[in-house]
Scaffold this motif. Structure first.
Motif, PDB file in Angstrom:
ATOM      1  N   ASN A 188       0.828  -1.207   0.000  1.00  0.00           N
ATOM      2  CA  ASN A 188       0.000   0.000   0.000  1.00  0.00           C
ATOM      3  C   ASN A 188       0.866   1.262   0.000  1.00  0.00           C
ATOM      4  O   ASN A 188       0.498   2.279  -0.602  1.00  0.00           O
ATOM      5  CB  ASN A 188      -0.931  -0.006   1.206  1.00  0.00           C
ATOM      6  CG  ASN A 188      -2.027  -1.054   1.076  1.00  0.00           C
ATOM      7  OD1 ASN A 188      -2.382  -1.454  -0.026  1.00  0.00           O
ATOM      8  ND2 ASN A 188      -2.549  -1.517   2.204  1.00  0.00           N
TER       9      ASN A 188
ATOM     10  N   ASN B  40       1.903   1.799  -3.547  1.00  0.00           N
ATOM     11  CA  ASN B  40       0.783   2.346  -4.310  1.00  0.00           C
ATOM     12  C   ASN B  40       0.584   3.836  -4.020  1.00  0.00           C
ATOM     13  O   ASN B  40       0.190   4.601  -4.907  1.00  0.00           O
ATOM     14  CB  ASN B  40      -0.498   1.578  -3.978  1.00  0.00           C
ATOM     15  CG  ASN B  40      -0.519   0.206  -4.603  1.00  0.00           C
ATOM     16  OD1 ASN B  40       0.074  -0.014  -5.656  1.00  0.00           O
ATOM     17  ND2 ASN B  40      -1.205  -0.735  -3.964  1.00  0.00           N
TER      18      ASN B  40
ATOM     19  N   HIS C  37      -6.757  -1.481  -3.288  1.00  0.00           N
ATOM     20  CA  HIS C  37      -6.098  -2.765  -3.067  1.00  0.00           C
ATOM     21  C   HIS C  37      -7.035  -3.697  -2.318  1.00  0.00           C
ATOM     22  O   HIS C  37      -7.464  -3.405  -1.204  1.00  0.00           O
ATOM     23  CB  HIS C  37      -4.804  -2.574  -2.266  1.00  0.00           C
ATOM     24  CG  HIS C  37      -4.119  -3.851  -1.915  1.00  0.00           C
ATOM     25  ND1 HIS C  37      -3.374  -4.023  -0.761  1.00  0.00           N
ATOM     26  CD2 HIS C  37      -4.068  -5.047  -2.565  1.00  0.00           C
ATOM     27  CE1 HIS C  37      -2.888  -5.244  -0.725  1.00  0.00           C
ATOM     28  NE2 HIS C  37      -3.308  -5.887  -1.794  1.00  0.00           N
TER      29      HIS C  37
END
Length: 429
Positions: free
Chosen positions: A45, A48, A61
């Motif tokens: 994460n 991302n 996600h």
């Protein structure tokens, strides 16, 4: 008047929110399914978040332990994710042949040009992500299963270098036994540790084409001479069991994989052949021990020089289900060195990269860098065979057969026939 004033305020606030709502609705977003919860999910994460900061594209996600099934279910319902991290190449092949995922490097406007792919990944890894000649999957978050763990001081005490060939490996086992150190700590209670050992033997003996024919298509039977040879090499390593195996056959069959690694870390046993991810287990159970200063690994020994520099690996393949500009941008970014380096250097949940432009020096743990470089530069690679095979083979018959071989190393022919009998049914023969 107060009611009218309050109504006016509410209308003003509502109107002022409309552009933000519309903007949120119109903002591009990419949906990604992986298996990564926990620390791995935290690290992913964070990666991302960098992509979103750079591009303005949001990433949703979805982590699910059944990440190999969820994209299929979503696709069958007409609502596939944009991207998935697929840990099973057999499922990737099914999705490709059903037309549910997009080939990445073909057509007039490829998602990833062939040059881009070749500039980041070795041919062996490109082949692994291909189905019927089309490239579908970029491999990421890899682990090498072609190493053996040992304590550094044990090597230093007996003055031996890491064995590079099978004959040197067997000789090293004998030296350990002569020094009073049980050579092998195997976690045979967890049958997959034995399948990993066998898969390395078979890849080194027969090469990736025969490996595929054994585990995927069953064009090679378990009674084939190449399979018998691999089973005989397995038997050679573990026998005589009372001197080669820490705890003998009974202790080996009752021991899990973490306890096997602990035995090596304690100095109670010499070697534990298993995957690169054991580094984190070792340091979790033995705080303050560093790799490679206190413990480390060496490459699985070469048997057939024709297939030297072979690696059995695990990993995830980035697959693309929907073709939109923002999805293409995310796929290109995740395949490239920048994203892969970010994944490798996360403080929480770092992942090994197969992109050969990610230097081994970026890893906080040197042994992780060595394992990643081994995968990126391998001449021959094969995915975990028990994951490629039907469950009745990879999760049942191989477990039982190899555990039987630990108990009785003379039972090579019987074990081969047992697994072949199961394979006749499992592959629809």
């Amino acid at each position: 008047m107060r009611k009218l004033a309050l109504l006016a305020v509410l209308v003003f606030v509502s109107l002022s929110l409309i552009p933000a709502i519309l903007l949120a609705q119109d903002a591009p977003k990419v949906t990604v399914v992986t298996c990564w919860g926990g620390p791995e999910g935290v690290g992913f994460n964070a990666v991302n978040a960098v992509f979103t900061e750079q591009t303005g594209i949001e990433v949703e996600h979805i982590d699910d332990r059944d990440c190999h099934l969820l994209p299929q279910i979503m696709a069958s319902a007409g609502n596939p994710p944009d991207i998935s991290g697929m840990p099973r190449p057999g499922v990737m092949a099914e999705l490709a042949r059903e037309g549910l995922i997009i080939p990445l490097s073909s057509g007039g406007d490829p998602v990833l040009t062939p040059d881009y792919v070749a500039d980041n990944y070795g041919q062996a890894l490109i082949d692994l992500g291909s189905v019927d000649g089309e490239f579908y999957g970029v491999i990421s978050a890899v682990s090498s299963k072609s190493i053996a763990w040992r304590r550094t001081d044990v090597f230093e005490d007996i003055g031996e270098d890491a064995p590079a060939t099978w004959d040197e490996f067997i000789e090293y086992l004998d030296i350990l036994a002569e020094e009073g150190i049980p050579p092998l700590a195997l976690g045979a209670l967890d049958g997959w540790t034995l399948t990993d050992f066998f898969e390395n033997l078979y890849l080194n003996i027969a090469g990736p084409d025969m490996y595929h024919k054994l585990f995927v298509t069953h064009e090679v039977e378990w009674t084939d001479p190449t399979v018998i040879s691999a089973l005989e090499h397995f038997a050679e390593a573990v026998s005589p069991t009372d001197t080669r195996l820490y705890g003998g056959s009974d202790g080996t069959l009752a021991r899990g994989f973490i306890d096997a690694m602990d035995a090596v870390m304690n100095g109670d046993a010499g070697l534990f052949p298993l995957a690169s991810f054991m580094r984190s287990f070792a340091q979790a159970n033995f705080p303050g021990q560093t790799c490679p200063d206190d413990f480390g690994s060496f490459r699985f020994p070469t048997i057939n020089e024709e297939f030297a520099n072979s690696v059995v690996l695990g990993g995830n393949f980035w697959l693309m289900y929907n073709d939109r500009p923002e999805v293409r941008e995310y796929m290109r970014w995740m395949a490239g060195a920048e994203a892969q380096e970010l994944m490798a250097t996360q403080e929480t949940g770092p992942q090994l990269s197969a992109n050969y432009n990610v230097s081994a020096d970026v890893y906080a743990e040197p042994c992780d860098g060595m394992a990643a470089a081994m995968v990126a530069n391998a001449a021959f690679v094969a995915f975990d065979g028990s994951d490629l095979a039907p469950g009745a083979i990879g999760g049942d018959a191989m477990f039982t057969g190899l555990q039987d071989l630990v108990a009785n190393p003379d039972a090579v022919q019987e074990v081969a026939q047992f697994i072949e009998d199961v394979a006749d049914t499992a592959y629809g023969g």
